[in-house]
Design a protein around this motif. Sequence first.
Motif, PDB file in Angstrom:
ATOM      1  N   ARG A  46       0.849  -1.205   0.000  1.00 12.74           N
ATOM      2  CA  ARG A  46       0.000   0.000   0.000  1.00 12.74           C
ATOM      3  C   ARG A  46       0.872   1.238   0.000  1.00 12.74           C
ATOM      4  O   ARG A  46       1.724   1.404   0.876  1.00 12.74           O
ATOM      5  N   VAL A  47       0.656   2.118  -0.985  1.00 15.93           N
ATOM      6  CA  VAL A  47       1.273   3.441  -1.015  1.00 15.93           C
ATOM      7  C   VAL A  47       0.161   4.465  -1.180  1.00 15.93           C
ATOM      8  O   VAL A  47      -0.949   4.142  -1.603  1.00 15.93           O
ATOM      9  N   VAL A  48       0.495   5.717  -0.858  1.00 13.02           N
ATOM     10  CA  VAL A  48      -0.492   6.800  -0.906  1.00 13.02           C
ATOM     11  C   VAL A  48      -0.097   7.779  -1.995  1.00 13.02           C
ATOM     12  O   VAL A  48       1.060   8.200  -2.075  1.00 13.02           O
ATOM     13  N   ILE A  49      -1.055   8.141  -2.820  1.00 16.02           N
ATOM     14  CA  ILE A  49      -0.859   9.162  -3.841  1.00 16.02           C
ATOM     15  C   ILE A  49      -1.949  10.209  -3.654  1.00 16.02           C
ATOM     16  O   ILE A  49      -3.093   9.876  -3.309  1.00 16.02           O
ATOM     17  N   GLU A  50      -1.579  11.469  -3.838  1.00 14.20           N
ATOM     18  CA  GLU A  50      -2.536  12.560  -3.657  1.00 14.20           C
ATOM     19  C   GLU A  50      -3.677  12.433  -4.661  1.00 14.20           C
ATOM     20  O   GLU A  50      -3.462  12.162  -5.842  1.00 14.20           O
TER      21      GLU A  50
END
Length: 182
Positions: A102-106
Amino acid sequence: MPATAVSSRGRPTRRGHRASSRRAAASRKASAAALRFGGAAAMAVVSALILVAGVWGSWGTAQHVMLTKGREQGTVEVTRCGEESCTGPYTPLSPGSTPRPRVVIEKTVAVRSGQTYTVVVKPASDEVVRSGPAGVLYSWVPMGGALLLASVVVAGGLRRVRAGWVLAGAGVTLLTAAFLAV
């Protein structure tokens, strides 16, 4: 009593009155010139501050997208989007990069659920930013807005209409290119 003299037409004149009138006119001209210079200097400072703010606003993301040497690069498949961010699994493309569940992108207009994007991982985090031409252009959108705003100040406040048009053209070009690349 002021000294009087005879003019070339034979009329009496007052030397003191004419000299003080000239001094007052010269003083008014100097004051007007100083005021014009001060206004131009203030407008130049305002336009420079707008442009610096545009670079500052863009560089936070642009540095990761443009200076990719040594950074983890890969793809993210966006699976879920919230109000401000989207998440998904990260697949590495560069050597030394590790897969992440899991990674976060705007979340922006450029990111949609179900799509896969090439990204760069921000150092020491699970946050990613888009890479490639679309990522570079999108990261410089604040600068495009600053160019448009500065063009109004330059054209109106500094009375440099051509320079204002050049700034506006650069801003519109940057924003249009970012819109088309996304």
